[in-house]
Design an enzyme around this catalytic site. Structure first.
Site, PDB file in Angstrom:
ATOM      1  N   GLU A  46       0.867  -0.957   0.048  1.00  0.00           N
ATOM      2  CA  GLU A  46       0.359   0.431  -0.288  1.00  0.00           C
ATOM      3  C   GLU A  46       0.830   1.327  -0.067  1.00  0.00           C
ATOM      4  O   GLU A  46       1.565   1.523   0.931  1.00  0.00           O
ATOM      5  CB  GLU A  46      -0.777   0.089   0.647  1.00  0.00           C
ATOM      6  CG  GLU A  46      -2.186  -0.760   1.435  1.00  0.00           C
ATOM      7  CD  GLU A  46      -2.733  -1.050   2.459  1.00  0.00           C
ATOM      8  OE1 GLU A  46      -2.817  -0.333   3.340  1.00  0.00           O
ATOM      9  OE2 GLU A  46      -2.877  -2.490   2.516  1.00  0.00           O
ATOM     10  N   ASP A  57      -4.935   9.259  10.741  1.00  0.00           N
ATOM     11  CA  ASP A  57      -2.901   8.167  11.326  1.00  0.00           C
ATOM     12  C   ASP A  57      -2.984   9.250  12.535  1.00  0.00           C
ATOM     13  O   ASP A  57      -3.367  10.006  13.145  1.00  0.00           O
ATOM     14  CB  ASP A  57      -2.184   8.707   9.745  1.00  0.00           C
ATOM     15  CG  ASP A  57      -2.581   7.686   9.087  1.00  0.00           C
ATOM     16  OD1 ASP A  57      -2.824   6.838   9.037  1.00  0.00           O
ATOM     17  OD2 ASP A  57      -3.406   8.678   7.626  1.00  0.00           O
TER      18      ASP A  57
END
Lengths: 257, 407
Positions: A46, A57
């Site tokens: 990814e 995140d």
């Protein structure tokens, strides 16, 4: 056949997917990281597109994104870096990025250029299924890219089925409520959640992510899924890596086998 | 009404709920609770009672005579600065804390820039005995010490945010991250008409009391509910949304929003989103925002921490695109000029945010028979240091000019 489908149809062992942020640690490390991970035996990659405001995140990926942006990383540059990568590797490649930079690039152009660069799938964590189905599904599917959605402990049953209908390639199973880079609790509650999702009759393979940083985590979640994604732990390693990037990456991947 | 929100949180093409999957259930539950309670008689009674007895509403509509004489028109100030905690922000935090309680939430979080929304949130959390955490950029914590201390005195934990540029947008990012990690017990009180559906609609709903009162007060003072114009400053846009709401369908009422131009719209140091922004997605909402060609969000600048936001509420993006509202911009210097004028003519020290609305009076011309309502959204106690610095610079500049040019 899409390389993601090919992977899940052919690999019996748990799939190890590794996430890294494009443009980190160095702007032009993208290719070297992809080829090293492939050579080291990772099954799928990814590639994170850095964004100024990555709300899903944790600190590790936030920092890598900020550094990548300072290095001058952009979607256009990433596609140029990927040119010809399919002459060198067949590993499935998924792009993961927040919706705003993708929309500024233009969804149609983004899908066309991603496909041309050899990308197989997309993950856009802040693009909800409703918006996707209304405005973008036809564009993405026409391009041949697989759109991958996330399911979480908070996803209700009806939504789970909708996500299964719209996802292609696999479904990203978020292990717990939280941002990336946490720890895997291994609690009874978490186990019950994994079992519940496993029993939901989903048609797409499940790949777990968030909080998987070592072989023990990997093995634990892969009891319930077809594979798992390692992100922050890999970024941390890259941040501390010595000049032998290829060697460091080989060592990192080996530790999961 | 063409300016109301649709079922999915869209004002025209702006709005929506672009949030990660983990928060979809939360915002769905919030939306359901808002729908259930917004017209519930017991909820409304409790809300109205607190606005009256605790906040001190209705806030006065004050005819500013000397300011009116100066601009040769009729100016009425909506005195949100006289509310408890010193700004309009408390209207929204009262509404949301009542909702949070009914949803069984035990922890409230908020983002804050200047600290006004943080103080308003800490206040209602103390009132309702709910644990409170306020996320604030490390840079803003240094700039806004008194408000940090106020929040702490009120029992809130102030969490310093070190990510990104360490200001308002990063505080919002960090609040969202905390909410992602604690979706079950936590309610996030967003302070403006920004964020994913249902926040823009909900915050507008809790702020619409401003224009509801304006209409009644205008009727009493002027004989007509309708002014020639309503003027308000806009960062995210909550006081403007509240001040405009009940005039949206009265096409003869000019709606004028004033953004912070910072050091000038073209200076690269600005917070004027309408003037410099393009369409995109920020904090869960499709709207206009300041961004690079690559879609990275640009750090804004304004002397006013409360207007220092790179986006704008989707309602305002829609009002701009549809032409219903007119968007002006005032620089730091223009806002300071307007603030000093209000101090000297009316004995009122406005918040720097509200000073931007006042600055619009220098850019517009009104007739001597017109009635103009200006939302004085907050008081200037928090801005004394900025005013002191500006006043000192001005008197130094004046002394210099006197020495060199007047002899």
């Amino acid at each position: 056949m899409n390389r993601i489908d090919h992977l899940f149809q052919n690999r019996e062992q748990p799939v190890l997917s590794v996430y890294f942020t494009a443009g980190y640690p160095g702007r032009d490390d993208t290719r070297e990281i992809i080829l090293s991970l492939d050579a080291a035996g990772a099954d799928m990659l990814e590639i994170g597109i850095p964004f100024s405001d990555p709300v899903a995140d944790g600190p590790v990926i936030q920092d890598s994104s900020a550094i990548a942006l300072r290095n001058g990383m952009s979607i256009g540059l990433l596609f140029r870096q990927l040119q010809g990568i399919r002459d060198e590797t067949a590993i499935p490649l998924v792009l993961m990025g927040y919706v705003n930079p993708v929309l500024q690039y233009g969804m149609e152009r983004f899908c066309a250029d991603a496909k041309a660069a050899g990308i197989d799938g997309l993950i856009i964590p802040d693009l909800p299924v409703r918006e996707y189905a209304l405005h973008y599904k036809d564009i993405v599917e026409a391009s041949g890219l697989h759109m991958i959605f996330l399911v979480t402990p908070a996803t209700p049953a009806d939504r789970l089925q909708e996500i299964d209908r719209l996802s292609r390639g696999f479904i990203y199973l978020v292990t717990a409520a939280g941002t990336t880079g946490g720890a895997l609790s291994g609690s009874d509650e978490q186990q019950a959640y994994f079992e519940h999702i496993g029993r939901s009759g989903l048609t797409q393979p499940l790949v777990a992510g968030f909080g998987i940083s070592n072989k023990q985590d990997f093995n634990r979640v892969c009891q319930y899924t077809r594979g798992a994604i390692v992100g922050s732990a890999f970024i941390r390693m890259l941040g501390a890596a010595n000049t032998d990037l290829r060697g460091n990456i080989a060592e990192f991947v080996q530790a999961f086998r | 009404m063409q300016y109301t929100v649709d079922e999915y949180g869209y004002y025209g093409r702006f709005g929506g709920a672009f949030v990660p999957e983990i928060l979809q259930a939360n915002i769905a539950a919030l939306k359901a609770a808002f729908r259930r309670y917004k017209d519930d008689p017991a909820f409304c009674a409790e809300f109205e009672q607190l606005l009256k007895d605790y906040v001190g509403r209705p806030s006065p509509l004050y005819r500013a005579q000397r300011l009116s004489d100066f601009y040769k028109t009729n100016i009425y100030l909506k005195r949100e600065d006289l509310n408890h905690t010193g700004a309009h922000k408390i209207n929204n935090t009262i509404g949301q804390i009542l909702l949070a309680k009914r949803m069984g939430k035990t922890h409230v979080i908020a983002e804050t820039g200047a600290g006004q929304h943080g103080v308003a949130t800490a206040t209602v959390c103390a009132l309702m005995d709910i644990r409170c955490t306020v996320f604030m950029g490390a840079t803003d914590i240094e700039r806004q010490r008194p408000n940090v201390e106020r929040m702490q005195l009120l029992g809130a934990a102030v969490e310093a945010v070190h990510s990104g540029s360490k200001t308002l947008k990063d505080a919002a990012n960090e609040a969202i991250r905390y909410w992602i990690a604690h979706p079950a017990d936590t309610h996030y009180i967003i302070g403006s008409v920004i964020g994913p559906d249902p926040y823009p609609e909900m915050v507008t709903h809790f702020q619409q009391v401003i224009s509801r009162e304006m209409r009644a007060q205008l009727k009493e003072k002027t004989g007509s509910e309708l002014p020639a114009a309503v003027i308000a400053c806009v960062g995210g846009g909550s006081n403007a949304a509240g001040a405009f709401y009940h005039f949206l369908d009265d096409a003869d009422v000019a709606l004028i929003a004033v953004e912070a131009a910072g050091r000038g719209i073209s200076s690269g140091e600005t917070a004027a989103t309408i003037a410099t922004g393009t369409e995109g997605i920020i904090h869960g909402s499709r709207t206009l925002l300041m961004q690079t060609a690559d879609g990275q969000i640009v750090e804004p600048y304004s002397i006013s921490a409360g207007l220092d936001y790179p986006g704008i509420g989707p309602l305002h993006a829609h009002l701009h695109i549809s032409g219903r509202a007119r968007f002006l911009a005032a620089t730091d210097g223009q806002a300071l000029d307007a603030a000093f004028r209000l101090m000297q003519l009316e004995g009122i020290i406005p918040a720097l945010e509200s000073a931007h609305a006042l600055a619009a009076l220098d850019q517009l011309s009104f007739g001597s028979q017109d009635h103009i309502v200006l939302c004085l959204s907050g008081r200037g106690d928090k801005d004394l240091a900025a005013y002191h610095t500006a006043a000192a610079e001005r008197s130094a500049a004046a002394a210099f000019a006197y020495q060199h040019f007047s002899l």
